[in-house]
Design a protein around this motif. Structure first.
Motif, PDB file in Angstrom:
ATOM      1  N   THR A 139      22.848  -3.239   3.252  1.00 18.19           N
ATOM      2  CA  THR A 139      22.822  -1.785   3.112  1.00 18.19           C
ATOM      3  C   THR A 139      21.412  -1.236   3.313  1.00 18.19           C
ATOM      4  N   VAL A 140      20.411  -1.969   2.822  1.00 17.57           N
ATOM      5  CA  VAL A 140      19.020  -1.521   2.961  1.00 17.57           C
ATOM      6  C   VAL A 140      18.606  -1.515   4.428  1.00 17.57           C
ATOM      7  N   ALA A 141      18.936  -2.602   5.152  1.00 19.94           N
ATOM      8  CA  ALA A 141      18.586  -2.675   6.572  1.00 19.94           C
ATOM      9  C   ALA A 141      19.323  -1.603   7.370  1.00 19.94           C
ATOM     10  N   GLY A 142      20.585  -1.364   7.016  1.00 19.04           N
ATOM     11  CA  GLY A 142      21.342  -0.332   7.717  1.00 19.04           C
ATOM     12  C   GLY A 142      20.754   1.051   7.511  1.00 19.04           C
ATOM     13  N   TRP A 143      20.340   1.365   6.259  1.00 23.23           N
ATOM     14  CA  TRP A 143      19.737   2.668   5.998  1.00 23.23           C
ATOM     15  C   TRP A 143      18.410   2.798   6.726  1.00 23.23           C
ATOM     16  N   ALA A 144      17.599   1.743   6.693  1.00 20.50           N
ATOM     17  CA  ALA A 144      16.296   1.792   7.361  1.00 20.50           C
ATOM     18  C   ALA A 144      16.463   1.995   8.865  1.00 20.50           C
ATOM     19  N   ALA A 145      17.460   1.340   9.448  1.00 18.66           N
ATOM     20  CA  ALA A 145      17.672   1.462  10.889  1.00 18.66           C
ATOM     21  C   ALA A 145      18.033   2.885  11.296  1.00 18.66           C
ATOM     22  N   THR A 146      18.730   3.602  10.421  1.00 20.43           N
ATOM     23  CA  THR A 146      19.132   4.977  10.738  1.00 20.43           C
ATOM     24  C   THR A 146      18.139   6.016  10.221  1.00 20.43           C
ATOM     25  N   HIS A 147      17.095   5.568   9.536  1.00 22.25           N
ATOM     26  CA  HIS A 147      16.032   6.456   9.068  1.00 22.25           C
ATOM     27  C   HIS A 147      14.684   5.840   9.431  1.00 22.25           C
ATOM     28  N   PRO A 148      14.407   5.708  10.744  1.00 24.98           N
ATOM     29  CA  PRO A 148      13.182   5.018  11.173  1.00 24.98           C
ATOM     30  C   PRO A 148      11.923   5.664  10.603  1.00 24.98           C
ATOM     31  N   GLY A 149      10.984   4.798  10.226  1.00 26.58           N
ATOM     32  CA  GLY A 149       9.730   5.267   9.652  1.00 26.58           C
ATOM     33  C   GLY A 149       9.779   5.501   8.162  1.00 26.58           C
ATOM     34  N   ARG A 150      10.966   5.381   7.542  1.00 22.89           N
ATOM     35  CA  ARG A 150      11.093   5.627   6.113  1.00 22.89           C
ATOM     36  C   ARG A 150      11.333   4.313   5.369  1.00 22.89           C
ATOM     37  N   LEU A 151      10.880   4.263   4.139  1.00 21.53           N
ATOM     38  CA  LEU A 151      10.878   3.027   3.364  1.00 21.53           C
ATOM     39  C   LEU A 151      12.150   2.886   2.539  1.00 21.53           C
ATOM     40  N   GLY A 191       0.798  -1.224   0.000  1.00 20.48           N
ATOM     41  CA  GLY A 191       0.000   0.000   0.000  1.00 20.48           C
ATOM     42  C   GLY A 191       0.826   1.266   0.000  1.00 20.48           C
ATOM     43  N   ALA A 192       2.016   1.199  -0.627  1.00 23.08           N
ATOM     44  CA  ALA A 192       2.902   2.368  -0.693  1.00 23.08           C
ATOM     45  C   ALA A 192       2.969   2.875  -2.121  1.00 23.08           C
TER      46      ALA A 192
END
Length: 371
Positions: free
Chosen positions: A156-168, A101-102
């Motif tokens: 890399t995707v998990a690392g970016w998501a962890a440092t940008h919580p709430g963002r896809l 749903g994004a």
């Protein structure tokens, strides 16, 4: 087994919230490929028909007038890589976003993974343009790492998501393996030509936003069922660095992929050590892993991994069924298995799973996940 309250991992880490796949419209059984190109050599026919693969999606050149496939230059293969890859990647990305749903406007980070061709600019820039992602989208291309690269990209995707919580964050694996074929009567080429198929897989990852307004609290119900990514572990086997490689073939004027005969057993012999390190410090035993999502590298690879880890055929059912229906899809294979596991609806909250990929280097990559 550790309870949620005893878990050594945070309960707001990056979570897989959706995945989707795409393949070319054309598919062929192994026998159809042999008959299409008039391959009669008993050795080559046996190789195609004995590898536990029934069908693959491929973008093949038409037969030449005198029989066999038409010649494709390296330039034509690169054009196929871009054309076929971009089409598959765009469809996989769109299906992944629709599932959760994004919209494309929600994507903050894009990682594209490929080994079947070289593009500059790469697929990440091309997808941002073609799919209409925000021009502010951060991006990275993981190129040339081979079948293991899906988990390298997911890191890399998990690392970016962890440092940008709430963002896809989204990873798209794009492998047009038929753009990396050499056709001749050698066993080296036949091994590759009998194994790989074309396919793309996209996976979406998000971590909880501060205050709990993240993947579980603001997403549609289906998005909360995916696993959190807890940990990664790798094993590089330097003594087998040349066992899987691209070489330039002067005779054909193009790149040629090589797979060493004994590499399945080398890889299989290394998986126990890397799984031990993956589970170290978690309080988990190998027997407590409920789900195994392993790269569909080939029948010998799957059997070697299964025997060395003491897994059952049921444990690797998705791996073997993906190999049967698609062949080896390189970096995105494990996400095709993930999609099949999700469709079964057998996962329960608290289940642990291991994701595993293998490829050039030689390398074994693993990730621990919890639903």
């Amino acid at each position: 087994m550790p309870t949620l309250s005893e878990s050594p991992f945070p309960d707001n880490g990056p979570r897989i919230v959706g995945a989707a796949t795409a393949v070319p419209p054309e598919s062929y059984t192994q026998r159809e490929i042999l008959d299409l190109y008039g391959i009669t050599d008993p050795r080559l026919r046996s190789l195609f028909l004995s590898g536990a693969i029934e069908r693959r999606h491929l973008t093949l050149a038409p037969p030449a007038p005198g029989g066999g496939p038409s010649f494709e230059s390296q330039g034509e293969l690169l054009a196929k890589h871009r054309r076929t890859g971009l089409d598959m990647g765009r469809r996989a990305l769109a299906a992944c976003l629709e599932e959760i749903g994004a919209s494309v406007d929600d994507v903050g980070y894009l990682c594209c993974v490929t080994t079947t061709g070289l593009l500059t600019p790469g697929f990440s820039a091309l997808l941002i343009k073609e799919a209409g992602l925000p021009s502010s989208c951060s991006r990275v291309d993981v190129v040339g790492m081979g079948c293991n690269a899906g988990l390298n990209g997911l890191t890399t995707v998990a690392g970016w998501a962890a440092t940008h919580p709430g963002r896809l964050a989204v990873m798209v694996c794009i492998e047009a393996c038929s753009a990396a074929y050499v056709f001749d009567d050698t066993m080296r080429s036949a091994v590759v030509n009998s194994l790989f198929g074309d396919g793309s897989a996209a996976v979406a990852v998000i971590a909880d936003a501060p205050g709990g307004a993240g993947a579980e609290s603001s997403a549609p119900p289906g998005r909360a069922r995916g696993p959190r990514i807890l940990k990664f572990a790798s094993r590089v086997i330097p003594e087998a660095i040349d066992a899987m490689r691209y070489d330039w073939d002067d005779g054909h004027g193009k790149y040629s992929f090589y797979l060493e005969r004994d590499i399945p057993y080398v890889v299989g012999g290394s998986v126990e050590e890397v799984i031990g390190r993956l589970l170290d410090g978690t309080g988990l035993r190998r027997s407590e892993i409920a789900h195994w999502l392993i790269h569909s590298g080939g029948k010998k690879v799957i059997d070697s991994v299964r025997v060395n880890l003491g897994l059952t055929r049921h444990d690797v059912r998705h791996t073997t069924s993906v190999l049967r229906d698609y062949g080896n899809l390189s970096s995105g294979s494990f996400l095709f298995s993930y999609q099949r596991l999700a469709a079964e609806d057998v996962v329960r909250p608290g289940d642990f799973g291991v994701l595993m990929t293998m490829g050039p280097g030689s390398t074994v990559e693993t990730a621990l996940a919890r639903w």
